[in-house]
Design a protein around this motif. Structure first.
Motif, short mmCIF file in Angstrom:
data_model
loop_
_atom_site.label_atom_id
_atom_site.label_comp_id
_atom_site.label_asym_id
_atom_site.label_seq_id
_atom_site.Cartn_x
_atom_site.Cartn_y
_atom_site.Cartn_z
N LEU A 272 0.95 4.14 -2.72
CA LEU A 272 0.72 5.53 -2.32
C LEU A 272 1.84 6.43 -2.83
O LEU A 272 1.59 7.49 -3.41
CB LEU A 272 0.62 5.59 -0.79
CG LEU A 272 0.01 6.81 -0.19
CD1 LEU A 272 -1.42 6.96 -0.66
CD2 LEU A 272 0.07 6.74 1.32
N ALA B 183 1.72 6.88 -6.51
CA ALA B 183 0.59 7.60 -7.05
C ALA B 183 0.81 9.10 -7.05
O ALA B 183 0.04 9.85 -7.64
CB ALA B 183 -0.66 7.26 -6.24
N ILE B 184 1.85 9.53 -6.39
CA ILE B 184 2.06 10.96 -6.27
C ILE B 184 2.81 11.47 -7.48
O ILE B 184 3.92 11.03 -7.76
CB ILE B 184 2.88 11.26 -5.00
CG1 ILE B 184 2.14 10.70 -3.79
CG2 ILE B 184 3.12 12.75 -4.86
CD1 ILE B 184 3.02 10.57 -2.59
N PRO B 185 2.21 12.36 -8.22
CA PRO B 185 2.96 12.92 -9.34
C PRO B 185 4.09 13.76 -8.77
O PRO B 185 3.94 14.39 -7.73
CB PRO B 185 1.94 13.79 -10.08
CG PRO B 185 0.76 13.92 -9.18
CD PRO B 185 0.91 13.00 -8.01
N ARG C 154 -6.89 -5.40 -2.70
CA ARG C 154 -6.31 -4.48 -3.66
C ARG C 154 -4.85 -4.82 -3.95
O ARG C 154 -4.19 -4.14 -4.72
CB ARG C 154 -6.40 -3.04 -3.13
CG ARG C 154 -7.81 -2.61 -2.76
CD ARG C 154 -7.83 -1.27 -2.06
NE ARG C 154 -7.57 -0.17 -2.98
CZ ARG C 154 -7.39 1.09 -2.57
NH1 ARG C 154 -7.45 1.38 -1.28
NH2 ARG C 154 -7.16 2.03 -3.45
N ARG D 181 2.45 7.15 -16.77
CA ARG D 181 1.31 6.83 -15.94
C ARG D 181 1.74 6.80 -14.49
O ARG D 181 2.85 6.43 -14.18
CB ARG D 181 0.75 5.46 -16.31
CG ARG D 181 0.08 5.43 -17.66
CD ARG D 181 -0.40 4.02 -17.92
NE ARG D 181 -1.39 3.60 -16.93
CZ ARG D 181 -2.69 3.87 -17.03
NH1 ARG D 181 -3.13 4.55 -18.05
NH2 ARG D 181 -3.53 3.47 -16.12
N LEU D 182 0.83 7.18 -13.65
CA LEU D 182 1.10 7.11 -12.23
C LEU D 182 0.80 5.70 -11.77
O LEU D 182 -0.03 5.00 -12.36
CB LEU D 182 0.19 8.09 -11.49
CG LEU D 182 0.39 9.54 -11.91
CD1 LEU D 182 -0.75 10.39 -11.39
CD2 LEU D 182 1.71 10.07 -11.40
N VAL D 183 1.48 5.32 -10.71
CA VAL D 183 1.15 4.02 -10.13
C VAL D 183 -0.26 4.12 -9.58
O VAL D 183 -0.65 5.13 -9.03
CB VAL D 183 2.14 3.67 -9.01
CG1 VAL D 183 1.76 2.34 -8.38
CG2 VAL D 183 3.55 3.60 -9.57
N GLN D 184 -0.97 3.04 -9.78
CA GLN D 184 -2.38 3.15 -9.41
C GLN D 184 -2.75 1.95 -8.56
O GLN D 184 -2.46 0.81 -8.90
CB GLN D 184 -3.19 3.17 -10.70
CG GLN D 184 -4.66 3.18 -10.52
CD GLN D 184 -5.32 3.36 -11.88
OE1 GLN D 184 -4.85 4.10 -12.75
NE2 GLN D 184 -6.40 2.65 -12.09
N ILE D 185 -3.35 2.23 -7.40
CA ILE D 185 -3.85 1.11 -6.60
C ILE D 185 -5.29 0.88 -7.03
O ILE D 185 -6.11 1.80 -6.94
CB ILE D 185 -3.83 1.43 -5.09
CG1 ILE D 185 -2.51 2.09 -4.71
CG2 ILE D 185 -4.10 0.19 -4.28
CD1 ILE D 185 -2.48 2.59 -3.29
N PRO D 186 -5.58 -0.28 -7.49
CA PRO D 186 -6.96 -0.49 -7.94
C PRO D 186 -7.93 -0.44 -6.76
O PRO D 186 -7.54 -0.66 -5.61
CB PRO D 186 -6.93 -1.88 -8.57
CG PRO D 186 -5.74 -2.55 -7.96
CD PRO D 186 -4.75 -1.49 -7.63
N GLY D 187 -9.15 -0.16 -7.08
CA GLY D 187 -10.22 -0.22 -6.05
C GLY D 187 -10.14 0.91 -5.05
O GLY D 187 -9.44 1.91 -5.26
N ALA D 188 -10.86 0.75 -3.97
CA ALA D 188 -10.91 1.79 -2.96
C ALA D 188 -10.80 1.15 -1.59
O ALA D 188 -11.01 -0.06 -1.43
CB ALA D 188 -12.22 2.57 -3.07
N TYR E 75 0.84 -1.20 0.00
CA TYR E 75 0.00 0.00 0.00
C TYR E 75 0.87 1.24 0.00
O TYR E 75 0.63 2.19 -0.76
CB TYR E 75 -0.93 0.02 1.21
CG TYR E 75 -1.68 1.33 1.31
CD1 TYR E 75 -2.66 1.66 0.37
CD2 TYR E 75 -1.38 2.26 2.30
CE1 TYR E 75 -3.31 2.87 0.43
CE2 TYR E 75 -2.03 3.47 2.37
CZ TYR E 75 -3.00 3.78 1.44
OH TYR E 75 -3.65 4.97 1.47
#
Ligand SMILES: Nc1ncnc2c1ncn2[C@@H]1O[C@H](COP(=O)(O)OP(=O)(O)OP(=O)(O)O)[C@@H](O)[C@H]1O
Ligand SMILES: Nc1ncnc2c1ncn2[C@@H]1O[C@H](COP(=O)(O)OP(=O)(O)OP(=O)(O)O)[C@@H](O)[C@H]1O
Ligand SMILES: [Mg+2]
Ligand SMILES: [Mg+2]
Ligand code: NI
Lengths: 333, 313, 325, 335, 506
Positions: free
Chosen positions: A255, A258-260, A291, A268-275, A251
């Motif tokens: 996180l 995901a931060i630009p 996730r 592309r930014l790293v993306q954690i799927p779902g919520a 996680y």
């Protein structure tokens, strides 16, 4: 090893909801040393604010501290009677909230709010308290404090107000400050000023700070150590350099990715799927397992505990050796 | 790409209601449940009064003056025909209360509905259009506020008679009351609606609707209205109680409903005359009914307000 | 500030003009005043003559213009039933109504606010629930019935308090009469004040409670607690003050309606006030009194409104900027 | 001027101005002898957006970004200046008909996903609203089908159409908002801080989605944010706004590697960055001035480290994408 | 002794000529006096005139005034005052213009003798003079009050706020509609007053319940009226009792017999009331005894005549029998076997239980198939609608009438006379427009007939005509009900004038 200013052990907070209880904090433990800034990051609803409120004893019904303890400079405070706890608040633990506009009572002058707080915690008389208030305002960087002190909150700009809020938190020179997203409502340029101010104050006074924020940049710049929270649990805690640059927990990795950033050229930014799951529906085992790309059978069955890995602690089955780590878990660095 | 959530059947209306907090908070509070029950009973009683009441007190042909002032059945001189006794015209009080409540509820209900529709329309216009329209409507509201319900009713009553001298009281009284209540209660709705509309109209979903090119009336009706109507429900319940009381007060002042078709309020003001003479039942039973109604509706309104307020949940 | 007051005054004037116009338009329909002047056997020629001399035959607008012109000079004409200047009739009775309204407002505030605060702070306590239940009684029975019941209990049965009238009154200045300075005057005030104030009390109590609950949830209250302020300081220093700001507006508006509702209370208690005079005027189609009363009510209303706005600005510094400067 | 492409830019804003009358009421002005007061929210902004690119606007709060956005989509008439999209003027009355057709090609995504969806409407109805209004698809079944398609496109399930917005998380709502924008077959989407209310992890999802869609459909974005990192990630070109003016316009990455306007530099300095762990930075001075009475000359001069006499008097023109005397005079190295 | 008194109505003006209303006249009877007085039983007694003579032709009345009478202000009472009062009472703005006939000349013979010279004989000239109060000329002139306040005046005359009579009590203070205090007049010409009062405090209390409460709690000594349902309660209370007695007012129902189509009725194109059978059916449908026992609680006297027996003996007249079946049959005969629908107007705050009486009537008529839409309204609106200025806009109504002259002629002329001559005031209060020329002719003869026996016979004849026509449905004379503290002894007069000249308080 000196006594940490704040030591939280297995703190659990529950909210009585209509259908059963919600566990907003699930046995979290961490320490903060003198003069240290601990950053707390995590998704919205992860339990950052609840942690702060639990420490200062402001969990309102239907919430309650269901377990664990909070120790401030060696003294346990989570079970103090209300009046004794009140004396801890403001005097030994200061608190700064996110929104400087709503944190101040609009009907009272800045001076009144400051003096009231100062006199609650010290024996100063009105005149001295006022001097003290002016000095405080000066310290947090409000120009011409003698003139501005009798203004009302609405006459101050957002940045100024947040400074006043900080001054209010500093009134009794607390040893520990909880700053719950102190800069989120502010502009970038002002935000930098406030961060610098908090840093300076810690350094000068040796105050410890728990800094809650969404902004990794702020953490990176300000904190000494950082705790990453997910669904009411701490998933990773360690020095800023380690956690930001080489996060271990999937996680935390997601996180950070995901931060630009202002550098680098990721398409592309790293993306954690779902919520993040709702507290009512935290899956068994590791809360992050639905996730997690690396999830394996154990993740669905067993809850990972924090394990020591060098300087840091991670709660992830990828890193724990089931046989040896249990006993080590929970021991602070 | 992100996860596609598993297909979920849209929950039925009923199951959503069953799961909602509203029902839960209703079931949680005993007081509210009792109030709900009382309101339900009274409403049913009013709705089915022709079937529940042994006599029709509004039909003069079935009311015998000789039966007047009979005390409740359990008292000396009481008769089994008249459980709660009779009034000064010989009407069975039990029937009269049922019928009267119907009248009261109709008057109160229609009055409140009228007030709500005026208030909502003007409030929406004021809030959404702003500027001069707003200022104008709010000034009207100010003027309106200087005429409390009682004054309005007194004046309207006079005007109606002046304009339609032929119309008899029985025909006009209900309209007079409904209009008076409507005219005196609308301001509250207008102000509430205007307040929330002012907030709502700047919300992005309204912007989005404008972007689609919807005309203003449609936006008001389809987008804004559903979102501001919430508090109106609460005001409506509380005003219903207030309207029923207002109607009673106006009857006391002699501009209420005709005595031949007494509402609860009229019954009370009739009974009021016999308070000292020992004929206590004429005033007591309607009053108790009215108080129960008002109390229960108010409690329901309170509960509704709390239930609809997300911050209080 | 001056501009604000001026603007409000101008608006008030418009409001009052509209009230006058509406009232006047309605009066044309409420009945024939001449009937009340003459007796049942007055010859019709004389009736016609009276009608003409009163200007009742003139076109509506002429009558209205004449009325406004006179009203501007504080000439409200002569009551048809009393043949006395309306202004002196109302003036004579205004102190009674205002004193009654004042006392019941005082009663409703003095009882309503503490009860509201208590029920908000001790939400779950049985006493708070009892207060809430009791207060609802105030709005579930019509005023006139409450009045009669109070009379029955305290005057007829117990004989403690007078059932009607103002008691002894003392003259202050040239026209103000007060019952506040004599024992019987004070005693006479009790029942009507309670009757009239009960409804407002309930309203204020519930308003204070709701508002207080809302305020207690505000961030600055949480922050005040986080600063370690005493519960007392938080509840009565911060929360109460913030609660009272919106309460002021409502309470102010309520004061206006207290005066209007005084009609019923005055009738029940034979209180020699303006409301009673008005009611009788309606019954007797005494248009000059009705018109002047409505104008007076709207005047009181707009002045209260203005005062409330100014007070509001005084209490809430955020508004001082917009209102003042 | 910066070297535009040979073809006409898709969106052309010329000298946009928006003045709000924030005067006190008439009587106050008379009594206090106060003049009318105007707030120049946007003061002479010109820019071009090419088809398929992302043009970003950055700037502190109150600098006029949203006002520009609202003028571009036609929610707010400009006080002065013109906007034309695909060659059609947004404010010329003569082309009202064409504009109506143009409408559907422009959509907007708002900052707050909680406020931008009508809470009383089901998601399906929300997404279908532009479809119905513009008559894009006819027949209930087809509309439902189209809504399902759109939901799938933004990563939701067609069954979600039956739910209400409050049943979704912030990120999911923003997806719904995007679906609504796409429903109108929009080519040009104005995004006013579309992710500032979202968590970083969700933000990443949305930003990625927006990029994907741009590539798939050749969308053009006007992207507004005050987060420089986000802007850097998204933008082809970036305009920096300060107090209603565009102080610098630059190609995306270049702004970060070679900021020219002192304000841009200051902003960049102020951004706490992951890479900056432990580094101390120089503090930023001052706050944004009151827009009602902006400073004379170059409005940035009170906060500018490079201020000199001329800045206080003269408002600098935009030369070569920068509006700064110092830059123009070469006192700081232009990129 | 101080006597506190509360009445439903208020004392609107102290000027004795501006308001023509029982309550006001009764109150003003304390400070003011007329040339005659009426005794405890309404008998005519000498007042300010010690005696009077009528000339043989009946055209000149000579009044010999009482000597040594002084007004409260100290002015001597002389013939000038009588002449002045006669003029003032006939001036514009006066509401008692009928007291002294318009054509009469008032001539001062000497200081203590006045002649009234009439254009035509009038045997009942002085009947209403107990309430034609004599004012002081000097005082009125000094205070600019020689004219009654006209309705359109902008300032009141002095006389409407101050009183200067010759009566047993002086006005101490007066707040219109609020409170009036009378003090005993030590210089009253009658040195042997029958009362023992020093002071009378009068307050109006409009609300029935409050008024009764005030009596029960002892806050007032006398109230008028006591709502009849509370009589028992008052009598049972131990500290007060109710004086009841018949009143002179007759309550009756009237029917519109003038229009060709009723204003508010289901019957179109004709007026059912033009058919005497319908009128009789209505009459016989009404169960007056039940109204008496239930609505009036026994406190009414059902009346066969349109005048109270005290004013004209009703011996020989009986009410048509209550008989629903007969009434129904009559209706059927008249062509309304299923009855019809019509509107009824009724005041609800004017007479004793007026609203309830009307409701009872509605019920009784319902039983013969007539559906009545009752329009019960406050008196202001009621009178505005049904009386002449309102255009007699009613089909069926309830009204009460007391002949102001205490004489049957007034009844025959005002409420039974034909309305067909717009120039004449005949039938002005004949709301239903009943018309019988024979009756009119008799009425005219009655006016000038001086022989009492002959006159009475003519009156009987006239009444019989109206009874045969079922012109009206007389209901009853309502009862007076005065609530009097046990400490007070007070005779009750049938004209309902509460006068404390004969009151004794312990
Ligand atoms: N009063 C409350 N009643 C019920 N649940 C609560 C309450 N307060 C907080 N929670 C729950 O506790 C969880 C943690 O909330 P918290 O406010 O600590 O989140 P956070 O990490 O501070 O989020 P944010 O970044 O949005 O401030 C949330 O899921 C929230 O739903
Ligand atoms: N309707 C309006 N009336 C008056 N002033 C306005 C209005 N709308 C915007 N403004 C003002 O115009 C200026 C620019 O506002 P705008 O919303 O465009 O800023 P922004 O750059 O979008 O700021 P943020 O980052 O806070 O969204 C601000 O000073 C604002 O106060
Ligand atoms: Mg938080
Ligand atoms: Mg914006
Ligand atoms: Ni160029």
């Amino acid at each position: 090893m000196t006594v940490p200013v704040l030591s939280v052990r297995d703190l659990t907070v529950e909210f009585m909801a209509r259908r059963g209880t919600l566990r907003a904090l699930d046995a979290i433990s961490f320490d903060i040393a003198r003069g240290e800034v601990l950053g707390v990051v995590g998704e919205s609803g992860a339990g950052k604010s609840v942690t702060g409120s639990a420490i200062i004893g402001l969990i309102d019904p239907p919430g309650r501290i269901a377990g664990g303890e909070v120790v401030l400079s060696g003294e346990r405070i989570d079970n103090l009677p209300p009046d004794a706890m009140r004396k801890v608040r403001g005097k030994r633990i200061g608190m700064i909230f996110q929104d400087p506009l709503t944190s101040l009572n609009p009907l009272y002058r800045i001076s009144e709010q400051l003096i009231e707080t100062i006199r609650t915690h010290t024996d100063l008389d009105a005149a001295d308290a006022r001097k003290r208030a002016i000095a405080l305002l000066d310290e947090v960087g409000i120009p011409a404090p003698e003139r501005r002190i009798d203004g009302y909150p609405h006459e101050f700009s957002g940045g100024m107000r947040q400074r006043v809020v900080i001054a209010l938190a500093l009134c009794a020179e607390p040893e520990f400050i909880i700053a719950d997203e102190p800069t989120t409502a502010l502009d970038v340029s002002v935000q930098a000023q406030i961060i610098a101010l908090i840093k300076r104050l810690c350094q000068e006074r040796g105050t410890s700070v728990m800094l809650v924020t969404h902004d990794m940049g702020v953490i990176a710049e300000t904190a000494d150590r950082v705790a990453v929270m997910y669904a009411g649990r701490i998933v990773e805690i360690g020095s800023v350099r380690d956690v930001v640059k080489q996060p271990l927990h999937p996680y935390a990795k997601g996180l950070m990715g995901a931060i630009p950033s202002l550098e680098g050229d990721a398409e592309r930014l790293v993306q954690i799927p779902g919520a993040m799951p709702r507290l009512q529906a935290i899956p068994p085992g590791c809360a992050f397992n639905p996730r997690c790309e690396k999830a394996f059978a154990r993740c669905h069955a067993e809850r990972p505990e924090l394990v020591q890995l060098g300087d840091r602690q991670v709660a992830c089955h990828l890193y724990d050796q089931p046989q040896s780590s249990r006993d080590k878990a929970g021991i602070a660095a | 790409m992100s996860m596609i959530p598993p297909p979920a059947a849209a929950p039925s209306r009923w199951s959503r209601f069953r799961d909602s907090d509203i029902l839960a908070s209703f079931l949680k509070s005993k007081v509210t449940m009792v109030a709900g029950l009382v309101v339900l009973l009274l409403f049913l009683g009013a709705a089915f009064s022709p079937w529940l009441a042994p006599t029709n007190p509004f039909d003069p042909a079935t009311v015998f003056l000789a039966d007047s002032m009979i005390p409740p059945a359990w008292q000396d001189g009481g008769e089994a025909r008249f459980i709660l006794g009779t009034d000064d015209q010989g009407r069975d009080l039990y029937s009269a209360i049922l019928y009267g409540m119907r009248v009261s509820l109709v008057v109160g209900g229609l009055g409140c509905l009228l007030a709500a529709s005026i208030g909502i329309t003007l409030g929406l216009l004021a809030g959404y259009l702003g500027g001069r329209t707003d200022a104008f409507i709010m000034r009207i509201a100010d003027v309106q506020l200087t005429f409390p319900a009682i004054l309005i009713a007194l004046l309207i009553d006079g005007v109606v008679r002046g304009v339609f001298p032929k119309a008899s009281r029985e025909d006009t009284a209900i309209y007079v009351l409904v209009i008076s209540i409507g005219l005196s209660f609308w301001v509250q709705y207008a102000r509430t609606i205007r307040g929330s509309t002012l907030i709502e109209r700047n919300k992005d979903y309204v912007m989005a609707a404008r972007l689609v090119g919807l005309p203003a009336p449609l936006i008001m009706l389809r987008h804004v209205l559903p979102n501001v109507i919430g508090p109106v429900l609460v005001i409506l319940t509380i005003n219903l109680a207030l309207a029923v009381i207002t109607e009673a007060t106006l009857s006391f002042l002699g501009v209420g409903l005709p005595a031949t078709q007494p509402s609860l309020g009229t019954l009370i003001s009739i009974g009021n005359k016999y308070l000292f003479s020992g004929d206590w039942w004429i005033v007591t039973f309607p009053s108790v009914t009215l108080a129960a109604l008002v109390l229960a509706v108010n409690l329901l309104g309170d509960w509704l307000r709390d239930a609809l307020n997300p911050r209080l949940r | 500030m001056l501009a604000f007051i001026l603007r409000r005054l101008f608006q008030s004037l418009i409001v009052m003009l509209s009230v006058a116009l509406i009232a006047f338009a309605m009066f044309r329909f409420v009945g024939d005043p001449v009937n009340q002047i003459v007796s049942i056997d007055t010859p019709q020629a004389q009736v016609a003559e009276i009608r003409r001399s009163l200007g009742l035959d003139d076109p509506f607008l002429v009558q209205f213009a004449r009325y406004i012109y006179n009203a501007a000079r504080l000439e409200f004409g002569v009551s048809y039933q009393f043949r006395l200047p309306v202004i002196s009739l109302l003036g004579e009775r205004a102190p009674a109504t205002l004193e009654l309204a004042f006392c019941s407002a005082l009663f409703s505030l003095a009882v309503g606010i503490p009860m509201g605060v208590y029920t908000a702070l001790r939400r779950e306590s049985p006493l708070a629930k009892l207060f809430q239940a009791i207060s609802l009684v105030g709005i579930s029975l019509p005023t006139f019935l409450i009045g009669i019941l109070l009379i029955y209990l305290f005057s007829v049965t117990l004989g403690w308090l007078p059932s009607f009238g103002r008691g002894e009154v003392v003259k202050i200045g040239s026209w103000w009469t007060t019952g506040l300075l004599t024992g019987s005057g004070l005693k006479a005030l009790i029942l009507p004040s309670i009757t009239l104030g009960l409804f407002q009390m309930t309203l204020i109590m519930r308003l204070v409670r709701a508002e207080m609950l809302e305020v207690l949830r505000a961030d600055y209250i949480k922050f005040a607690r986080a600063r370690g302020l005493t519960t007392r300081a938080i509840h009565f220093g911060h929360a109460l003050k913030n609660t009272l700001v919106p309460v002021i507006t409502i309470a102010g508006l309520q004061l206006g309606s207290i005066i209007a509702f005084a009609i019923i209370t005055e009738t029940v208690f034979q209180w020699p006030g303006m409301g009673q005079l008005f009611l009788r005027s309606v019954q007797n189609v005494d248009i000059p009194i009705m018109a002047a009363y409505l104008m007076l009510i709207s005047f009181l209303f707009v002045s209260i409104n203005l005062a409330v706005d100014l007070l509001y600005a005084l209490v809430d510094p955020r508004l001082r900027a917009t209102v003042g400067a | 001027m910066s070297q535009g492409p040979p073809e006409r830019p898709f969106v052309q804003a010329r000298d946009l101005r928006r003045i709000f009358d924030v005067s006190k009421p008439w009587l106050n002005r008379v009594l206090e002898r106060a003049p009318r007061q105007y707030l120049k929210a946007v003061d002479g902004v010109s820019f071009d957006i090419r088809r398929g690119e992302t043009f970003a606007l950055v700037g502190e709060s109150g600098s006029g970004k949203s006002t520009v956005a609202r003028m571009v989509v036609g929610l707010l008439p400009p006080s002065d200046g013109t906007v034309s999209i695909a060659g059609i003027s947004m404010n010329d009355v003569n082309v009202a008909q064409e504009r109506q057709r143009l409408r559907r090609r422009i959509q907007m995504i708002f900052q707050d996903p909680y406020a931008s969806l009508n809470p009383r409407w089901r998601v399906g109805r929300i997404i279908a609203e532009p479809i119905r209004a513009f008559g894009i698809v006819h027949g209930e079944a087809d509309i439902t089908g189209r809504v399902g398609e759109l939901l799938t496109l933004v990563g939701l399930h067609p069954d979600d159409a039956g739910k209400f917005p409050h049943e979704f998380s912030g990120g999911q709502r923003q997806r719904i908002a995007i679906a609504r924008a796409l429903a109108a077959n929009a080519e040009f989407i104005v995004c006013d801080e579309p992710t500032s209310a979202l968590d970083v992890s969700v933000q990443a999802q949305i930003l990625n989605l927006m990029r994907d869609l741009q590539q798939r459909f050749g969308l053009t974005y006007l992207f507004i944010s005050h987060n420089l990192a986000v802007v850097r990630h998204m933008a082809t070109r970036i305009g920096v706004m300060y107090l209603g003016r565009l102080v610098e316009v630059s190609e995306g990455k270049q702004l970060f590697s070679h900021p020219r306007h002192p304000y841009t530099r200051m902003l960049l300095d102020a951004v706490p960055d992951l890479a900056m762990v432990g580094k101390a930075r120089e503090g930023v001075k001052g706050e944004i001035p009151n827009p009602i009475s902006p400073p004379s000359g170059c409005t940035f001069h009170p906060r500018c480290p490079l201020v000199f006499e001329r800045c206080r008097i003269e408002s600098p023109p935009v030369i070569d994408g920068v509006a700064c005397h110092a830059v123009n005079q070469g006192r700081i190295a232009a990129a | 002794q101080t006597l506190r008194y509360a009445n439903q109505g208020e004392l609107k003006s102290l000027d004795p000529y501006t308001v023509n209303e029982t309550t006001t006249h009764a109150h003003l009877g304390h400070p003011y006096e007329g040339l005659i007085r009426r005794g405890k039983n309404l008998e005519i007694l000498p007042g300010l005139a010690e005696k009077w003579e009528v000339s043989a032709d009946g055209l000149t009345w000579r009044f010999f005034l009482r000597k040594g009478v002084k007004f409260h202000g100290g002015e001597d009472f002389t013939a000038d005052d009588v002449v002045f009062s006669a003029d003032r009472s006939r001036a514009p703005g006066s509401n008692v213009q009928t007291r002294v006939p318009t054509g009469a000349k008032v001539v001062k013979i000497d200081d203590y003798t006045v002649d009234f010279q009439l254009p035509s004989p009038n045997p009942i000239l002085h009947y209403q003079w107990d309430t034609w109060y004599i004012m002081s000329k000097k005082w009125a002139e000094a205070n600019n009050s020689t004219q009654p306040t006209p309705a359109n005046a902008t300032t009141p005359t002095f006389a409407s706020l101050n009183a200067n009579g010759t009566g047993a009590f002086k006005v101490e203070s007066h707040q219109p509609g609020v409170k009036t205090v009378f003090k005993v007049n030590e210089n009253w010409w009658n040195k042997n007053p029958e009362h023992n009062l020093k002071e009378i405090i009068f307050t109006p209390i409009a609300s029935d319940a409050t008024r009764v409460a005030a009596l029960l709690s002892g806050e007032v000594d006398v109230i008028e009226p006591v709502p009849i349902q509370d009589i028992q309660r008052v009598n049972a209370s131990g500290n007060a009792q109710v004086l009841t007695g018949p009143e002179l007012r007759t309550i009756f129902l009237g029917m519109d017999q003038a229009r060709d189509e009723l204003l508010e009725s289901s019957v179109k194109g004709k007026n059912p009331f033009k058919d005497v059978r319908v009128r009789q059916a209505f009459y016989q449908a009404i169960d007056i005894e039940t109204i008496k026992s239930r609505v009036m609680r026994g406190l009414s006297t059902p009346s066969p005549l349109m005048i109270a027996p005290e004013l004209f003996p009703s011996t020989g007249f009986t009410r048509a029998k209550f008989d629903s079946a007969a009434a129904k049959k009559l209706l059927a005969d008249a062509g309304y076997p299923d009855g019809f629908e019509l509107g009824m107007d009724c005041p609800n705050d004017r007479y004793v239980n007026d609203g309830a009486i009307c409701q009872a009537v509605v019920g009784m008529l319902a039983r013969i198939g007539v559906k009545v839409n009752l329009n019960a309204q406050p008196k202001g609106q009621y009178f505005a609608k049904v009386l002449k200025p309102g255009g007699y806009k009613t089909s069926f109504y309830l009204l009460g009438w007391t002949p102001g002259t205490s004489d049957a002629h007034n009844v025959l002329f005002d409420i039974m006379g034909c309305r067909d001559n717009p120039a004449s005031s005949r039938g002005e209060s004949n709301v239903g427009g009943y018309c019988n020329k024979k009756l009119d002719a008799l009425t005219d003869k009655i006016l000038v007939e001086v022989d009492k026996a002959k006159r009475d016979a003519m009156i009987r004849g006239a009444f019989q005509l109206s009874i045969d026509d079922f012109a009206y449905i007389p209901l009853h004379q309502q009862a007076l009900a005065w609530g009097v503290s046990k400490k007070v002894k007070l005779p009750q007069r049938a004209d309902n004038a509460v006068n404390f000249q004969y009151a004794i308080k312990e």
